[in-house]
Design a protein around this motif. Structure first.
Motif, PDB file in Angstrom:
ATOM      1  N   VAL A 244       0.845  -1.191   0.000  1.00 14.81           N
ATOM      2  CA  VAL A 244       0.000   0.000   0.000  1.00 14.81           C
ATOM      3  C   VAL A 244       0.881   1.242   0.000  1.00 14.81           C
ATOM      4  O   VAL A 244       1.771   1.383   0.846  1.00 14.81           O
ATOM      5  CB  VAL A 244      -0.922   0.018   1.243  1.00 14.81           C
ATOM      6  CG1 VAL A 244      -1.863   1.215   1.178  1.00 14.81           C
ATOM      7  CG2 VAL A 244      -1.694  -1.288   1.350  1.00 14.81           C
ATOM      8  N   LEU A 245       0.634   2.140  -0.952  1.00 15.55           N
ATOM      9  CA  LEU A 245       1.351   3.408  -1.021  1.00 15.55           C
ATOM     10  C   LEU A 245       0.357   4.556  -0.899  1.00 15.55           C
ATOM     11  O   LEU A 245      -0.646   4.590  -1.610  1.00 15.55           O
ATOM     12  CB  LEU A 245       2.106   3.550  -2.349  1.00 15.55           C
ATOM     13  CG  LEU A 245       3.094   2.458  -2.737  1.00 15.55           C
ATOM     14  CD1 LEU A 245       3.775   2.814  -4.052  1.00 15.55           C
ATOM     15  CD2 LEU A 245       4.135   2.240  -1.654  1.00 15.55           C
ATOM     16  N   ALA A 246       0.618   5.473  -0.016  1.00 18.16           N
ATOM     17  CA  ALA A 246      -0.172   6.701   0.093  1.00 18.16           C
ATOM     18  C   ALA A 246       0.626   7.660   0.948  1.00 18.16           C
ATOM     19  O   ALA A 246       1.121   7.287   2.019  1.00 18.16           O
ATOM     20  CB  ALA A 246      -1.542   6.435   0.707  1.00 18.16           C
ATOM     21  N   GLY A 247       0.763   8.885   0.473  1.00 17.37           N
ATOM     22  CA  GLY A 247       1.649   9.849   1.093  1.00 17.37           C
ATOM     23  C   GLY A 247       2.922   9.941   0.277  1.00 17.37           C
ATOM     24  O   GLY A 247       3.658   8.963   0.164  1.00 17.37           O
ATOM     25  N   THR A 248       3.157  11.109  -0.335  1.00 15.64           N
ATOM     26  CA  THR A 248       4.234  11.244  -1.326  1.00 15.64           C
ATOM     27  C   THR A 248       4.975  12.552  -1.130  1.00 15.64           C
ATOM     28  O   THR A 248       4.377  13.568  -0.755  1.00 15.64           O
ATOM     29  CB  THR A 248       3.639  11.227  -2.752  1.00 15.64           C
ATOM     30  OG1 THR A 248       2.866  10.048  -2.928  1.00 15.64           O
ATOM     31  CG2 THR A 248       4.724  11.281  -3.810  1.00 15.64           C
ATOM     32  N   ILE A 249       6.286  12.515  -1.394  1.00 24.36           N
ATOM     33  CA  ILE A 249       7.081  13.733  -1.433  1.00 24.36           C
ATOM     34  C   ILE A 249       8.098  13.596  -2.560  1.00 24.36           C
ATOM     35  O   ILE A 249       8.599  12.501  -2.829  1.00 24.36           O
ATOM     36  CB  ILE A 249       7.776  13.994  -0.073  1.00 24.36           C
ATOM     37  CG1 ILE A 249       8.278  15.430   0.002  1.00 24.36           C
ATOM     38  CG2 ILE A 249       8.907  13.002   0.178  1.00 24.36           C
ATOM     39  CD1 ILE A 249       8.648  15.858   1.419  1.00 24.36           C
ATOM     40  N   ARG A 250       8.362  14.707  -3.237  1.00 23.61           N
ATOM     41  CA  ARG A 250       9.262  14.673  -4.391  1.00 23.61           C
ATOM     42  C   ARG A 250      10.718  14.676  -3.936  1.00 23.61           C
ATOM     43  O   ARG A 250      11.086  15.345  -2.969  1.00 23.61           O
ATOM     44  CB  ARG A 250       9.006  15.886  -5.287  1.00 23.61           C
ATOM     45  CG  ARG A 250       9.752  15.837  -6.624  1.00 23.61           C
ATOM     46  CD  ARG A 250       9.243  16.901  -7.564  1.00 23.61           C
ATOM     47  NE  ARG A 250       9.776  16.727  -8.907  1.00 23.61           N
ATOM     48  CZ  ARG A 250       9.300  17.343  -9.988  1.00 23.61           C
ATOM     49  NH1 ARG A 250       8.268  18.155  -9.862  1.00 23.61           N
ATOM     50  NH2 ARG A 250       9.824  17.135 -11.175  1.00 23.61           N
ATOM     51  N   ALA A 256      21.418  14.021   1.104  1.00 22.78           N
ATOM     52  CA  ALA A 256      21.227  14.480   2.473  1.00 22.78           C
ATOM     53  C   ALA A 256      19.881  15.172   2.636  1.00 22.78           C
ATOM     54  O   ALA A 256      19.156  14.945   3.616  1.00 22.78           O
ATOM     55  CB  ALA A 256      22.367  15.421   2.873  1.00 22.78           C
ATOM     56  N   HIS A 257      19.547  16.008   1.654  1.00 24.39           N
ATOM     57  CA  HIS A 257      18.249  16.696   1.713  1.00 24.39           C
ATOM     58  C   HIS A 257      17.101  15.703   1.600  1.00 24.39           C
ATOM     59  O   HIS A 257      16.079  15.824   2.291  1.00 24.39           O
ATOM     60  CB  HIS A 257      18.174  17.737   0.599  1.00 24.39           C
ATOM     61  CG  HIS A 257      17.012  18.670   0.735  1.00 24.39           C
ATOM     62  ND1 HIS A 257      16.571  19.486  -0.289  1.00 24.39           N
ATOM     63  CD2 HIS A 257      16.154  18.896   1.774  1.00 24.39           C
ATOM     64  CE1 HIS A 257      15.521  20.172   0.107  1.00 24.39           C
ATOM     65  NE2 HIS A 257      15.250  19.843   1.351  1.00 24.39           N
ATOM     66  N   ASP A 258      17.273  14.702   0.738  1.00 22.24           N
ATOM     67  CA  ASP A 258      16.216  13.704   0.574  1.00 22.24           C
ATOM     68  C   ASP A 258      15.993  12.889   1.840  1.00 22.24           C
ATOM     69  O   ASP A 258      14.856  12.518   2.158  1.00 22.24           O
ATOM     70  CB  ASP A 258      16.535  12.772  -0.609  1.00 22.24           C
ATOM     71  CG  ASP A 258      16.323  13.449  -1.950  1.00 22.24           C
ATOM     72  OD1 ASP A 258      15.682  14.515  -1.974  1.00 22.24           O
ATOM     73  OD2 ASP A 258      16.812  12.927  -2.963  1.00 22.24           O
ATOM     74  N   LEU A 259      17.067  12.603   2.584  1.00 23.60           N
ATOM     75  CA  LEU A 259      16.902  11.898   3.856  1.00 23.60           C
ATOM     76  C   LEU A 259      16.101  12.740   4.840  1.00 23.60           C
ATOM     77  O   LEU A 259      15.249  12.219   5.575  1.00 23.60           O
ATOM     78  CB  LEU A 259      18.268  11.548   4.431  1.00 23.60           C
ATOM     79  CG  LEU A 259      19.001  10.373   3.774  1.00 23.60           C
ATOM     80  CD1 LEU A 259      20.399  10.230   4.371  1.00 23.60           C
ATOM     81  CD2 LEU A 259      18.215   9.077   3.938  1.00 23.60           C
ATOM     82  N   ALA A 260      16.352  14.037   4.835  1.00 20.34           N
ATOM     83  CA  ALA A 260      15.574  14.923   5.704  1.00 20.34           C
ATOM     84  C   ALA A 260      14.114  14.974   5.263  1.00 20.34           C
ATOM     85  O   ALA A 260      13.195  14.987   6.097  1.00 20.34           O
ATOM     86  CB  ALA A 260      16.192  16.321   5.699  1.00 20.34           C
ATOM     87  N   LEU A 261      13.898  14.992   3.954  1.00 22.42           N
ATOM     88  CA  LEU A 261      12.530  14.987   3.440  1.00 22.42           C
ATOM     89  C   LEU A 261      11.818  13.688   3.799  1.00 22.42           C
ATOM     90  O   LEU A 261      10.627  13.686   4.133  1.00 22.42           O
ATOM     91  CB  LEU A 261      12.536  15.178   1.927  1.00 22.42           C
ATOM     92  CG  LEU A 261      12.910  16.565   1.405  1.00 22.42           C
ATOM     93  CD1 LEU A 261      12.993  16.551  -0.118  1.00 22.42           C
ATOM     94  CD2 LEU A 261      11.908  17.610   1.864  1.00 22.42           C
ATOM     95  N   ALA A 262      12.539  12.558   3.715  1.00 18.76           N
ATOM     96  CA  ALA A 262      11.935  11.272   4.079  1.00 18.76           C
ATOM     97  C   ALA A 262      11.516  11.275   5.538  1.00 18.76           C
ATOM     98  O   ALA A 262      10.439  10.764   5.896  1.00 18.76           O
ATOM     99  CB  ALA A 262      12.926  10.143   3.808  1.00 18.76           C
ATOM    100  N   ALA A 263      12.344  11.856   6.390  1.00 20.12           N
ATOM    101  CA  ALA A 263      11.990  11.932   7.807  1.00 20.12           C
ATOM    102  C   ALA A 263      10.768  12.806   8.020  1.00 20.12           C
ATOM    103  O   ALA A 263       9.890  12.475   8.836  1.00 20.12           O
ATOM    104  CB  ALA A 263      13.184  12.472   8.599  1.00 20.12           C
ATOM    105  N   SER A 264      10.681  13.913   7.281  1.00 21.32           N
ATOM    106  CA  SER A 264       9.505  14.781   7.423  1.00 21.32           C
ATOM    107  C   SER A 264       8.246  14.089   6.909  1.00 21.32           C
ATOM    108  O   SER A 264       7.161  14.260   7.474  1.00 21.32           O
ATOM    109  CB  SER A 264       9.731  16.101   6.677  1.00 21.32           C
ATOM    110  OG  SER A 264       9.744  15.906   5.272  1.00 21.32           O
TER     111      SER A 264
END
Length: 426
Positions: A244-250, A256-264
């Motif tokens: 199941v996938l729901a909730g997305t961020i580009r 490093a920035h993407d890891l922070a985005l994944a955490a958010s």
């Protein structure tokens, strides 16, 4: 592999299912890329991490629509399996008699099952070829050839049914209705038109999708192609699984920035709420078919080249004889592609979305004679125009909840359009 105008009507199976003779046997000399064997005239595909199936020709086909389309397809498949004579020297899920299929999002959208004349399959290092033919004309195993797809050049993109501004206004309307308590979540989709200078050889974007997104399921069924990250349901020897996938961020491309985005993303109340609706709808639909289930309490973040998703893998042990197609029917439409409550969300989509989804966000996949198979949700995909081989409709959608921001949702759909846009590029 351009779409053939009128092919649906010409190949539709009418009357009782035919009697087929099927043989699967091991084969050597197959390309590392199964897609390399698709002929110029087109074919079917289902590949992930180098494994899967490709097929061509039509041994049998069913076109179906209506509220009972899944039941009609299941009956037709059972009749076909019951009448078939099968010699399977491989004996794994996906060998022997196999159909490919895709189903419309709504009852009125077209759906089909297709049984090819030739299938080349690979699973865990074993490669085989399956031939399928009428009992009256037995087919010899083909000599497998390599085919080079034609590049796609000079592609332009135009708005589909709605402009981005119009679509954002629709999202704002949906948020108002959700805030008013009419429903909890609705998934809204939009389309984009791709226009090439020359006819589009669908094998070109298929190759590019499979290379760029190896962890997704790259598929081709009757002009619908894509690389979807969402497994609606897999049934294999009594084990049922769903991603199941729901909730997305580009993604930004900066690790490093993407890891922070994944955490958010993992902490986002809006995205966690959307994800919870989707997981609950899948678990509730599968529960009657399972003797036990594992539904993780916390999602993980799935990293794809262009976006990151909140993801949950639901698993269960089958307690009845429901086939992979039957399970897909029980799940569709899930909250991940429709909303919650489902009837209210479905009605709102029909009222405000402003386009026909066709087979976008419907089940797409394959099934074998034992009822094992994989059905994904047709996402990150495009539909070839049967009347103009230079054109395709590309699709993307977003889950709308009370905390949704229209501009952010539009940006999310643009990110989800990237795989198909890039695949069509020169």
């Amino acid at each position: 592999m351009s779409a053939s105008p009128g092919s649906r009507a010409a190949l539709a199976t009418r009357g009782p299912a035919p009697q087929l003779v099927v043989r699967s046997q091991p084969v050597d000399g197959v390309s590392a890329h199964l897609l390399d064997h698709l002929p110029d005239e087109g074919g079917l595909a289902w590949v992930r991490r180098g494994d899967g199936h490709v097929g061509w020709g039509v041994a049998a086909r069913l076109d179906v629509a209506g509220s009972n389309r899944f039941e009609k397809a299941a009956r037709w498949w059972q009749e076909l399996v019951g009448a078939a004579v099968v010699r399977d020297e491989i004996g794994v899920p996906g060998s022997g008699l196999v159909c490919f299929g895709s189903f419309g999002f709504t009852d009125s959208d077209p759906s089909e099952l297709v049984v090819p004349e030739v299938i080349v399959g690979r699973r865990a290092g074993t490669t085989w070829v399956t031939t399928i033919s009428p009992a009256s004309s037995l087919a010899a195993p083909p000599e497998l050839e390599l085919h080079e797809p034609s590049p796609v050049y000079d592609v332009t993109f135009a708005d589909g049914a709605r402009t981005g501004t119009d679509w954002s206004s629709i999202v704002a309307d949906a948020v108002r209705r959700i805030t008013a308590g009419d429903l909890d979540k609705v998934v809204l989709a939009r389309d984009l038109i791709a226009i090439a200078e020359q006819p589009i050889d669908l094998r070109w974007p298929l190759h590019r999708l499979a290379t760029a997104y190896p962890n997704c399921w790259t598929f081709s069924v009757d002009g619908l192609i894509g690389a979807t990250p969402e497994l609606l349901v897999r049934r294999e020897k009594g084990l049922i699984t769903s991603r199941v996938l729901a909730g997305t961020i580009r993604r930004t491309g900066d690790d490093a920035h993407d890891l922070a985005l994944a955490a958010s993303l993992a902490r986002s109340s809006k995205d966690l709420e959307e994800h919870e609706f989707a997981v609950r709808s899948v678990a509730d639909a599968l529960e009657p078919h399972c003797s036990s289930m594992n539904v993780p309490e916390t999602p993980f973040v799935l990293h794809l080249p262009n976006v990151m998703h909140l993801a949950t893998d639901v698993a269960g042990v089958a307690n009845n004889g429901a086939s992979a197609l039957g399970l897909a029917a029980a799940l569709h439409p899930s909250a991940a592609v429709c909303g919650t409550p489902t009837p209210v969300a479905r009605d709102l989509i029909g009222e405000i979305e402003g386009m026909q989804r066709g087979r976008f966000s419907g089940p797409v996949g394959w099934m074998d004679a034992a009822g094992d198979g994989e059905w994904c949700i047709a996402l990150r995909c495009g539909q070839a125009d049967p009347d103009d081989t230079r054109r395709m409709r590309l699709f993307a959608g977003a889950g709308i909840v009370a905390g949704s921001n229209p501009d952010a949702e539009l940006a999310e759909t643009n990110a989800k359009l990237v795989p198909m846009r890039d695949a069509l590029g020169d």
